[in-house]
Structure formats: structure tokens, C-alpha cells
Design an enzyme around this catalytic site. Structure first.
Site, PDB file in Angstrom:
ATOM      1  N   GLY A 111      -7.714  15.229  50.188  1.00 47.67           N
ATOM      2  CA  GLY A 111      -7.923  15.754  48.835  1.00 47.67           C
ATOM      3  C   GLY A 111      -6.745  16.546  48.275  1.00 47.67           C
ATOM      4  O   GLY A 111      -6.216  16.231  47.203  1.00 47.67           O
TER       5      GLY A 111
ATOM      6  N   ARG B  29     -11.766   6.676  41.844  1.00 51.04           N
ATOM      7  CA  ARG B  29     -12.631   5.905  42.751  1.00 51.04           C
ATOM      8  C   ARG B  29     -13.265   4.710  42.031  1.00 51.04           C
ATOM      9  O   ARG B  29     -13.440   3.645  42.626  1.00 51.04           O
ATOM     10  CB  ARG B  29     -13.702   6.805  43.365  1.00 51.04           C
ATOM     11  CG  ARG B  29     -13.154   7.599  44.528  1.00 51.04           C
ATOM     12  CD  ARG B  29     -14.217   8.400  45.256  1.00 51.04           C
ATOM     13  NE  ARG B  29     -13.642   8.959  46.475  1.00 51.04           N
ATOM     14  CZ  ARG B  29     -14.233   9.891  47.211  1.00 51.04           C
ATOM     15  NH1 ARG B  29     -15.421  10.360  46.875  1.00 51.04           N
ATOM     16  NH2 ARG B  29     -13.652  10.352  48.297  1.00 51.04           N
TER      17      ARG B  29
ATOM     18  N   GLY C 154     -12.543  13.253  54.171  1.00 53.87           N
ATOM     19  CA  GLY C 154     -12.991  13.334  55.568  1.00 53.87           C
ATOM     20  C   GLY C 154     -12.678  12.078  56.374  1.00 53.87           C
ATOM     21  O   GLY C 154     -12.268  12.160  57.531  1.00 53.87           O
TER      22      GLY C 154
ATOM     23  N   LYS D 149      -4.978  25.636  57.942  1.00 55.92           N
ATOM     24  CA  LYS D 149      -5.531  26.002  59.249  1.00 55.92           C
ATOM     25  C   LYS D 149      -5.279  24.975  60.340  1.00 55.92           C
ATOM     26  O   LYS D 149      -5.576  23.806  60.173  1.00 55.92           O
ATOM     27  CB  LYS D 149      -7.043  26.167  59.115  1.00 55.92           C
ATOM     28  CG  LYS D 149      -7.452  27.402  58.349  1.00 55.92           C
ATOM     29  CD  LYS D 149      -8.940  27.547  58.432  1.00 55.92           C
ATOM     30  CE  LYS D 149      -9.410  28.823  57.759  1.00 55.92           C
ATOM     31  NZ  LYS D 149     -10.857  28.744  57.490  1.00 55.92           N
TER      32      LYS D 149
END
Ligand code: 3PG
Ligand code: MG
Length: 406
Positions: free
Chosen positions: A355, A37, A378, A198
Site C-alpha cells: 500500500g 482495482r 497483504g 517496523k
């Protein structure tokens, strides 16, 4: 991206530029474990400094919940940025108030100042207008280069933009260009690969993707739920039994939208989940009752690799198997190499993010060979879900050009 103002639309010389970065880097035992980053933020800092702006850097770090938490100070980041950037970075102990104001007043054109963690103030996450105005009062121009925090409607990512001319930084610009090219205006056919464990966390994403892509490949444990929903016996595999109806709905919507869903045709199974257990490779309709599917099988991956030359664009989120535990990384690694080869050959535009996906690509050694890898977690997911990101909506639009759906 055509519509958002960038650094090409502003003269920053001598101006005070409030630059929002995402310096929320991973730290273990006080040491930064991944500089990505910081490295990606540096071109914008360097460009602004080179153009003689007074660069005032803002970021959150971790989740101090509105309190001063010494372990969550951004102070160590000033040395880390200096090391990557090669110029001194000053530090102020607060992001607003007298301490920040004095530090800004002392800043010469071309110098860089890092302000303390914005989340030490309660108003940050509340998108409090008083804090937004205090932040804005420090500068002449706001530049947001924190795509990975753009899904947060916070004072430093959204609120402040109402009070200053607001532009996208170069990293934000590159990210939006890559994402737009991948999903909003893609060269077709577009294939999306979605893995992970999921369905329940990726419902909206799947719902959005079936309306946008031509082929949707489902891997990871998520595929087990789809298989089971179709009546395939997946043995002891991880699955979400309460999601069977949802999986069937997604498949019906895909069919109506002419989006082809591709599920595994074979699987690598084991009776226990650990590194290098005895494994059995089986057709998908012959998973032993005492076993778990831990990776997609070689036939599945061969078929997918054989189809890659037919795709122009690929969007990838989520590994195909339990890639952190060998040998269940095999399919993900093989696919990653094939995608990298097609990208190198110029036949495929490949965009990956999230991620786990970045870790998997790093594990395969091909992070630098994708067209674009988003470091956002996110924010990348919310963009795949088709949601408007407050940090992007808050930026100034180029006159006469409509804002995009995202
Ligand atoms: C991230 O690391 O994904 C961003 O910096 C956002 O952090 P947050 O989830 O704490 O808002
Ligand atoms: Mg954030």
C-alpha cells in the site's frame, strides 16, 4: 506461472463463469477514491464477455463480519464497473440462494452480473464448505482474478475452487508472472529495497529475502533499528529496541547466504516531525542526540542510484523516509525516478508492491513506469515472505507441471 491453468486453457463460450475479483476499493464519503482495482479487473471481464461467457462477478468488500451491512453493499460498484467497462452490469442482492440463482438464470451469453458482498455470509471467512458448494452451483467454471485476496483461505477465494474447474484470470496471471520473474526465477543480480517503519511486521519477509536476493537495501525507520543494533547512535529516531538481537541475526544470516545488506550512510534529521522543519543532513555516525532520522541522506541515495545499472532485477516494498511529510519524500522520489529511468532504458526489471509503496510511487509520478506494480497489500507481503497463498494453491495445475513453492 507455467503450472497454473489460465483463460488459455478453457473454452468459456456460453458457460457460466464465476469470476472472483477484489473490488475492495477505497471509499470516502460514499465515493470511490481510487479506481485502480476496477480498471485492472476490467480486461478479464471484457475478455470473458467478448468470448460469450455469462460472467458472474464475486467479491468481498470491507469487513462486515458475516452480517448484512448496508454501507458495505457492492451495489454502487456495478455502476463503477459499467463506467470503466462500457457495458451494463446487472446486480443481485445476494451472492447465493434464490436471488442469485434467478439472476444467473436470466443472464445471456456476454452479459455481466455482480453479486452482493460475499462477506455478508459468515461462511465466507470460515471457508465453509456449504457456502462454497452454493457458490459453485451457480456456475460451470471458476476464475480467480483476485491476487490481492489470495492470502485469504475463504469460501470465494479457495473453497469454491474444489468444486469447479478453476483458472487464473488475466490480472492474477500477470501478477504471478511478474512476481515469479522478480523473485523465483530472476535475472541476477537481484536487489530488494525494503523500507517502512517496523522490522517486527517484516521479519519473515526479511528472512525470506536474504536467502533469495543478492543485495538487500534497508531504509525507512526499520534501518534505524539495524543501525542501533550495530552500535550507531540514532538519537531520538523511531526504532524497535527489543529487535536489536533479531536485526543482528538477520545480518548474520545474510552474511552466511552471501546477501549484501546496505544501510544508510547519511541521514536527513530534524528535532521535530512536521512538514518543512529546519533539517540537518549528517553522516550516519553523527546523528545529533536531540534529533530524529526522517529520511536517508543524499550520499546514500546517490550511491544507490549509481549501483542501479549493475542490477537486473529490483523488488521494492516500503518507502525510504517519512515520504508523506515534505521534505522527507526526497530520497524515495529520487530513487523512484532513477528506477523508472532504468526500467524505461530496458536494463532493469522493477517490481513494486504494498500500500505505502504504491502511494509513494504515485506521489513520485512513476507508477506507470515500473515493470509491474502490485496493488495487493497483504498478499504481496505474504508472497515476499515466501508463504503459500491459499487462493493460488486452490487453482488447477496444468497436467504434468509441478506446483510452485508459493
Ligand atoms: C485488501 O484490500 O488488501 C484485500 O482485499 C484483502 O482484504 P482483507 O484484508 O479485508 O482480507
Ligand atoms: Mg481478502
Amino acid at each position: 506461472m507455467k503450472n497454473i491453468k489460465t483463460l488459455d486453457h478453457v473454452d468459456v463460450a456460453g458457460k457460466r463463469v464465476l469470476l472472483r475479483l477484489d473490488l475492495n476499493v477505497p471509499v470516502r464519503d460514499g465515493k470511490i477514491t481510487d479506481l485502480t482495482r476496477i480498471e485492472r479487473a476490467c480486461p478479464t471481464i471484457a475478455e470473458l464477455a467478448h468470448k460469450n461467457a455469462r460472467v458472474i462477478v464475486l467479491s468481498h468488500f470491507d469487513r462486515p463480519k458475516g452480517k448484512r451491512v448496508p454501507e458495505m453493499s457492492l451495489r454502487p460498484l456495478s455502476a463503477a464497473i459499467r463506467d470503466v467497462l462500457g457495458v451494463d452490469v446487472f446486480f443481485a442482492d445476494d451472492c447465493v440462494g434464490p436471488v442469485a440463482e434467478e439472476a444467473v438464470a436470466a443472464l445471456e451469453p456476454g452479459q455481466v452480473l455482480l453479486l452482493e458482498n460475499t462477506r455478508f455470509h459468515k461462511g465466507e471467512e470460515e471457508n465453509d464448505d456449504t457456502l462454497s458448494r452454493q457458490l459453485a452451483s451457480l456456475a460451470d467454471i471458476y476464475v480467480n482474478d483476485a491476487f490481492s485476496a489470495a492470502h485469504r483461505a475463504h469460501a470465494s477465494t479457495a473453497g469454491v475452487a474444489a468444486h469447479l474447474p478453476s483458472h487464473a484470470g488475466r490480472l492474477m496471471q500477470r501478477e504471478l508472472e511478474a512476481l515469479t520473474a522478480a523473485l523465483e526465477e530472476p535475472e541476477r543480480p537481484v536487489c530488494a529495497i525494503v523500507g517502512g517503519s517496523k522490522i517486527s511486521t517484516k521479519l519473515e519477509l526479511l528472512g525470506n529475502l536474504v536467502g533469495k536476493v543478492d543485495v538487500l537495501v534497508i531504509g525507512g525507520a526499520m534501518a534505524n533499528t539495524f543501525l542501533a543494533a550495530q552500535g550507531t547512535d540514532v538519537g531520538r529516531s523511531l526504532q524497535e529496541r527489543d529487535m536489536h538481537a533479531t536485526a543482528r541475526d538477520i545480518m548474520a544470516i545474510a552474511q552466511a547466504q552471501k546477501c549484501e545488506i546496505v544501510l544508510p550512510v547519511d541521514a536527513v534529521t530534524a528535532t521535530e516531525f512536521r512538514a518543512n522543519p529546519p533539517v540537518r543532513v549528517v553522516p550516519i555516525d553523527a546523528v545529533p542526540a536531540d534529533s530524529m532520522i526522517l529520511d536517508v541522506g543524499p550520499k546514500t541515495i546517490e550511491a544507490l542510484i549509481a549501483r542501479l545499472p549493475a542490477f537486473k532485477t529490483l523488488v521494492w516494498n516500503g518507502p525510504l523516509g517519512a515520504f508523506e511529510t515534505p521534505p522527507f519524500d526526497a530520497a524515495t522520489v529520487a530513487l523512484a525516478h532513477a528506477v523508472a529511468d532504468a526500467t524505461d532504458a530496458g536494463t532493469l526489471r522493477s517490481v513494486a508492491g504494498g500500500g505505502d509503496t504504491v502511494s509513494a510511487l504515485r506521489h513520485a509520478g512513476v507508477v506507470d513506469r515500473m515493470s509491474y506494480v502490485s496493488t495487493a497489500g497483504g498478499a504481496f507481503l505474504e508472497w515476499l515472505e515466501g508463504k503459500a497463498l491459499p487462493g493460488i494453491l486452490a487453482l488447477d495445475a496444468v497436467a504434468g507441471v509441478l506446483m510452485p513453492a508459493v
